[in-house]
Design a protein around this motif. Structure first.
Motif, PDB file in Angstrom:
ATOM      1  N   ILE A  46       0.842  -1.200   0.000  1.00  0.00           N
ATOM      2  CA  ILE A  46       0.000   0.000   0.000  1.00  0.00           C
ATOM      3  C   ILE A  46       0.873   1.243   0.000  1.00  0.00           C
ATOM      4  O   ILE A  46       0.616   2.212  -0.729  1.00  0.00           O
ATOM      5  CB  ILE A  46      -0.937  -0.005   1.220  1.00  0.00           C
ATOM      6  CG1 ILE A  46      -1.943  -1.130   1.083  1.00  0.00           C
ATOM      7  CG2 ILE A  46      -1.653   1.314   1.366  1.00  0.00           C
ATOM      8  CD1 ILE A  46      -2.776  -1.320   2.300  1.00  0.00           C
ATOM      9  N   VAL A  47       1.951   1.234   0.810  1.00  0.00           N
ATOM     10  CA  VAL A  47       2.852   2.395   0.831  1.00  0.00           C
ATOM     11  C   VAL A  47       3.494   2.586  -0.534  1.00  0.00           C
ATOM     12  O   VAL A  47       3.608   3.714  -1.028  1.00  0.00           O
ATOM     13  CB  VAL A  47       3.921   2.215   1.927  1.00  0.00           C
ATOM     14  CG1 VAL A  47       4.933   3.331   1.860  1.00  0.00           C
ATOM     15  CG2 VAL A  47       3.286   2.199   3.286  1.00  0.00           C
ATOM     16  N   THR A  48       3.870   1.473  -1.185  1.00  0.00           N
ATOM     17  CA  THR A  48       4.459   1.585  -2.531  1.00  0.00           C
ATOM     18  C   THR A  48       3.473   2.218  -3.497  1.00  0.00           C
ATOM     19  O   THR A  48       3.815   3.117  -4.274  1.00  0.00           O
ATOM     20  CB  THR A  48       4.844   0.194  -3.054  1.00  0.00           C
ATOM     21  OG1 THR A  48       5.585  -0.497  -2.081  1.00  0.00           O
ATOM     22  CG2 THR A  48       5.636   0.303  -4.326  1.00  0.00           C
ATOM     23  N   VAL A  78      -7.630  -3.933  -0.640  1.00  0.00           N
ATOM     24  CA  VAL A  78      -8.643  -4.456   0.268  1.00  0.00           C
ATOM     25  C   VAL A  78      -8.930  -5.906  -0.091  1.00  0.00           C
ATOM     26  O   VAL A  78      -9.053  -6.773   0.787  1.00  0.00           O
ATOM     27  CB  VAL A  78      -9.927  -3.607   0.200  1.00  0.00           C
ATOM     28  CG1 VAL A  78     -11.043  -4.239   0.981  1.00  0.00           C
ATOM     29  CG2 VAL A  78      -9.667  -2.233   0.722  1.00  0.00           C
ATOM     30  N   LEU A  79      -8.985  -6.186  -1.411  1.00  0.00           N
ATOM     31  CA  LEU A  79      -9.200  -7.566  -1.859  1.00  0.00           C
ATOM     32  C   LEU A  79      -8.081  -8.474  -1.383  1.00  0.00           C
ATOM     33  O   LEU A  79      -8.313  -9.574  -0.864  1.00  0.00           O
ATOM     34  CB  LEU A  79      -9.280  -7.565  -3.385  1.00  0.00           C
ATOM     35  CG  LEU A  79      -9.513  -8.876  -4.100  1.00  0.00           C
ATOM     36  CD1 LEU A  79     -10.833  -9.447  -3.700  1.00  0.00           C
ATOM     37  CD2 LEU A  79      -9.481  -8.655  -5.589  1.00  0.00           C
ATOM     38  N   PHE A  80      -6.835  -7.992  -1.510  1.00  0.00           N
ATOM     39  CA  PHE A  80      -5.694  -8.786  -1.051  1.00  0.00           C
ATOM     40  C   PHE A  80      -5.771  -9.054   0.438  1.00  0.00           C
ATOM     41  O   PHE A  80      -5.537 -10.169   0.900  1.00  0.00           O
ATOM     42  CB  PHE A  80      -4.385  -8.049  -1.369  1.00  0.00           C
ATOM     43  CG  PHE A  80      -3.770  -8.459  -2.665  1.00  0.00           C
ATOM     44  CD1 PHE A  80      -3.833  -7.636  -3.772  1.00  0.00           C
ATOM     45  CD2 PHE A  80      -3.106  -9.664  -2.781  1.00  0.00           C
ATOM     46  CE1 PHE A  80      -3.263  -8.013  -4.975  1.00  0.00           C
ATOM     47  CE2 PHE A  80      -2.539 -10.040  -3.984  1.00  0.00           C
ATOM     48  CZ  PHE A  80      -2.620  -9.224  -5.083  1.00  0.00           C
TER      49      PHE A  80
ATOM     50  N   GLY C 136      -9.878   4.541   4.092  1.00  0.00           N
ATOM     51  CA  GLY C 136     -10.281   4.281   5.463  1.00  0.00           C
ATOM     52  C   GLY C 136     -10.663   2.837   5.708  1.00  0.00           C
ATOM     53  O   GLY C 136     -10.522   2.332   6.819  1.00  0.00           O
ATOM     54  N   VAL C 137     -11.111   2.166   4.625  1.00  0.00           N
ATOM     55  CA  VAL C 137     -11.487   0.751   4.757  1.00  0.00           C
ATOM     56  C   VAL C 137     -10.291  -0.074   5.214  1.00  0.00           C
ATOM     57  O   VAL C 137     -10.416  -0.999   6.008  1.00  0.00           O
ATOM     58  CB  VAL C 137     -12.004   0.218   3.406  1.00  0.00           C
ATOM     59  CG1 VAL C 137     -12.478  -1.187   3.519  1.00  0.00           C
ATOM     60  CG2 VAL C 137     -13.088   1.111   2.890  1.00  0.00           C
ATOM     61  N   VAL C 164     -17.193  -1.072   1.208  1.00  0.00           N
ATOM     62  CA  VAL C 164     -16.839  -1.188  -0.204  1.00  0.00           C
ATOM     63  C   VAL C 164     -18.086  -1.232  -1.065  1.00  0.00           C
ATOM     64  O   VAL C 164     -18.148  -0.646  -2.148  1.00  0.00           O
ATOM     65  CB  VAL C 164     -15.968  -2.446  -0.404  1.00  0.00           C
ATOM     66  CG1 VAL C 164     -15.921  -2.837  -1.840  1.00  0.00           C
ATOM     67  CG2 VAL C 164     -14.578  -2.203   0.095  1.00  0.00           C
ATOM     68  N   SER C 165     -19.147  -1.897  -0.580  1.00  0.00           N
ATOM     69  CA  SER C 165     -20.377  -1.980  -1.377  1.00  0.00           C
ATOM     70  C   SER C 165     -21.003  -0.614  -1.570  1.00  0.00           C
ATOM     71  O   SER C 165     -21.426  -0.261  -2.661  1.00  0.00           O
ATOM     72  CB  SER C 165     -21.400  -2.870  -0.691  1.00  0.00           C
ATOM     73  OG  SER C 165     -20.801  -3.989  -0.143  1.00  0.00           O
TER      74      SER C 165
END
Lengths: 183, 102, 430
Positions: A46-48, A78-80, C136-137, C164-165
């Motif tokens: 995320i930082v990258t 978020v998926l990861f 923020g999520v 997210v939804s």
């Protein structure tokens, strides 16, 4: 991008921010591939991604920076993190982290790096700073013109845009079907 | 070191690319391999946007946007495969995903 | 150096656009202080309003009518023992509230409190806000995982799935508002926050009322999605006490929990500011084009002073109605002092209004204008804050599957439909 024409757009302390963002990107990239814990790797990624978004802003590409933050850092990561939590096997962080043929991989990557460096040093004249100036204030407008076409004609990327939406639909369907317990 | 030219951005992109390649070739954890692939794609994006600024048109930025879209689709599909495999074999090490080995 | 500081004072753009880092820093510090004060006020108002909705009194003892309760709460949270669960990942446990706080506060650099009263005005302002608020999520997901306990993990996964939804519906509603900015002579829209409000001013109509009912439906979609985004009732299944023992922030105590609470309230103010900027005309006073005469300008510029005067009056009446028992002497004096402070502030604002009436470009006139812009913006945001509290007091919470069904099966089709209809009507009208 002439600072004399656009006084509000004159960049400030450009070398400092470039080295800061580039250093952050490379350091957190190193952290991604070396951390034992997958969540630490994800946070480093995320930082990258955020530092690369900053580099896009310095390259006068604000729309790509916005897309990067929204899609990459806010969606894909978020998926990861979800998947890491779902497959979080406690044993996996105590096992061997690097596979048995890691010296060969490292040697191959170093050869690649040497190739890049030789290309950059020999071909330095091919990468001048700027050939034509980019106006920034209507970057989004220009991206929209190229994506959607202007004055009633199709833009150069309109067809690719439609195909990309089809691609996303296929990816969604694939992910849903693959993870169903009974098809 | 006062002027940041296109070459500086290309060097950063090459470094990120090589880090991603090392991650793909040496790590055993599948999720980290997928994250290294994302590093590679980001390096390519940075390259494209730097060249877009050098040439002064927006084709590089448009291509970068499409690569971001593509990376999203690929991450979704790859993680779907990972979860489907994890249900069968309870492991996330690349070495042990060898059901087709003779 | 003083030249650098003073050179900004005459300009009409934000400090970020003028390239003046000193004033940008001052604005950032003022925003920090302002958000902290507003969160304290929100805490008090929420407890008193919820109590009065439930026909009880709420905090009454800590200060006069519980006015010092937020300070007591803040002090307690800071002095509590810092407990970290065993086997929790120390670094990630520490970093998680910071991610949420960073995401909530970074949004404030593009919020326009006035035409030049913002930290900066990015060309991709609304894109930046959407992107950063979606970061923020990550804070919530990481917080739930780092607690190494199953209630927080389930709460975090549910909360992030919900956020997210509803981000999708929120984004589409925002796009239909942006579409309306391009219904002008040149056909060019804008993503910059200040330009969106100027577009509403030029088109002479709040986007809420444009192409009625399309603007209103888009606004309603955004208003519902923003309540779901900030995990507030009736969408607070993920942090409800009776369901999941406080969800993702179960294991956080003391100062760390207060960081989460601060991030949540700051996010509430931030998304309300987006709603106000996009649909409710931002910093514009009511009817700026219709009632344009200087007399109307003067009447509307009296509002800030009169508001604080009204609050001072209410506080004075409260002082008069306090029981005249010796136990209440300190509370009575405290409330009288508070009322006097509010009255003094009201008097100051009215003096500025009267002084600014004389000359057009004097400092008092510009101060008058600036105060007017910030006041109308904050009034509209305050209405939204009160609505948040009202929703929490009135509505029962949705079950998680009902929540996800609404997000995907109701809000997404409606927002897509509104977007298409707005585009069609826009093409027909122009």
């Amino acid at each position: 991008m002439n600072p004399a024409l656009n006084p509000g757009m004159a960049p400030v302390a450009t070398p400092f921010f470039f080295y800061l963002l580039a250093g952050m990107a490379i350091a957190s990239g190193l952290a991604v591939i070396t951390r034992r814990n997958a969540v630490h790797s994800a946070l480093a990624l995320i930082v990258t991604l955020l530092s690369v978004a900053g580099l896009y802003l310095m390259l006068y590409a604000p729309f790509v920076a916005g897309v990067q933050i929204i899609v990459y850092a806010g969606g894909i990561m978020v998926l990861f993190l979800f998947v890491i939590m779902l497959v979080n096997v406690e044993i996996s962080s105590k096992e061997r982290q690097f596979n048995r043929i890691w010296p060969i991989g490292l040697a191959a990557a170093c050869a690649l790096l040497a190739l890049f460096m030789s290309a950059f040093t020999k071909g330095k004249a091919l990468f001048p700073d700027r050939m034509v100036a980019l106006p920034e204030s209507s970057n989004t407008q220009q991206v929209a013109n190229m994506l959607y076409g202007e004055a009633g004609k199709m833009g150069p990327y309109t067809f690719a845009f439609e195909i990309a939406s089809l691609l996303l639909l296929v990816a969604i369907l694939g992910a849903v079907i693959m993870t169903k317990k009974k098809i | 070191m006062a002027d940041i030219t296109t070459l500086h951005y290309l060097v950063v992109a090459a470094a990120l690319f090589v880090l991603g390649v090392i991650g793909v070739l040496t790590r055993r954890n599948v999720v980290i391999v997928l994250m290294s692939i994302e590093l590679i794609l980001n390096a390519v994006n940075l390259n494209l946007v730097a060249f877009s600024r050098m040439w002064g048109n927006l084709h590089g930025q448009l291509f970068a946007i499409f690569i971001v879209v593509d990376a999203a689709a690929e991450a979704a599909a790859g993680l779907g495969i990972l979860i489907a495999f994890f249900r069968n074999k309870e492991t996330i090490n690349v070495d042990e995903i060898d059901l087709l080995k003779w | 150096m003083p030249n650098f500081i003073m050179s900004y004072l005459g300009s009409t753009v934000t400090p970020g656009q003028a390239g003046n880092q000193f004033w940008a820093l001052i604005y950032v510090l003022v925003i920090f202080a302002g958000v902290a004060v507003v969160v304290l006020c929100m805490n008090w108002i929420e407890r008193k309003a919820l109590a009065h909705f439930q026909i009880r009194l709420g905090p009454m003892r800590v200060g006069p009518h519980g006015l010092m309760q937020p300070f007591a709460d803040a002090l307690k949270l800071m002095l509590k023992e810092d407990i970290i669960p065993a086997e929790a990942d120390q670094f990630v446990f520490w970093v998680a509230p910071l991610i949420g706080l960073l995401a909530s506060f970074t949004v404030y650099i593009v919020i326009p409190f006035g035409p030049s009263q913002a930290v900066t005005d990015m060309n991709i302002g609304i894109l930046f806000m959407l992107g950063v608020s979606s970061l923020g999520v990550l804070g919530i997901v990481v917080a739930g995982w780092a607690s190494n306990s199953h209630y927080p993990l389930i709460g975090a996964l549910r909360s992030s799935a919900q956020m997210v939804s509803y981000e999708v519906a929120m984004g589409l509603a925002v796009v239909s508002a942006i579409l309306m900015t391009s219904m002008n002579a040149s056909g060019t829209g804008t993503l910059s926050m200040i330009e969106i409000v100027r577009a509403q001013q030029q088109q002479g109509i709040w986007f809420l009322f444009k192409f009625f009912p399309l603007g209103f439906v888009a606004f309603a979609i955004f208003a519902i999605a923003m309540v779901a985004e900030t995990n507030r009732a009736p969408f607070d299944m993920a942090e409800a006490e009776s369901e999941l023992t406080a969800g993702f922030h179960t294991e956080y105590s003391g100062l760390r929990w207060s960081l989460f609470m601060l991030a949540e309230y700051a996010a509430m103010i931030a998304v309300s500011s987006i709603a106000v900027t996009l649909w409710l005309g931002g910093w514009m006073r009511p009817f700026p084009n219709l009632l344009h005469a200087p007399a109307w300008d003067f009447i509307f510029s009296l509002f800030p002073g009169l508001t604080f005067g009204g609050l001072a009056l209410i506080a004075f009446i409260g002082t008069a109605r306090m029981p005249s028992h010796s136990f209440f002497k300190i509370q009575r004096i405290g409330l009288a002092v508070f009322a006097a402070l509010l009255g003094f502030l009201a008097l100051l604002l009215l003096v500025i209004v009267v002084a600014g009436r004389s000359a057009d470009t004097s400092i008092a006139a510009r101060l008058n204008e600036g105060i007017g812009y910030v006041y109308w913006f904050m009034l509209k945001v305050a209405v939204f804050m009160y609505l948040f509290i009202w929703y929490r007091a009135t509505w029962p919470r949705y079950r998680f599957d009902q929540l996800m069904r609404i997000g995907w099966k109701v809000m997404l089709p409606i927002s897509l439909g509104v977007l298409m209809l707005t585009a069609i009507v826009g093409v027909i009208v122009s």
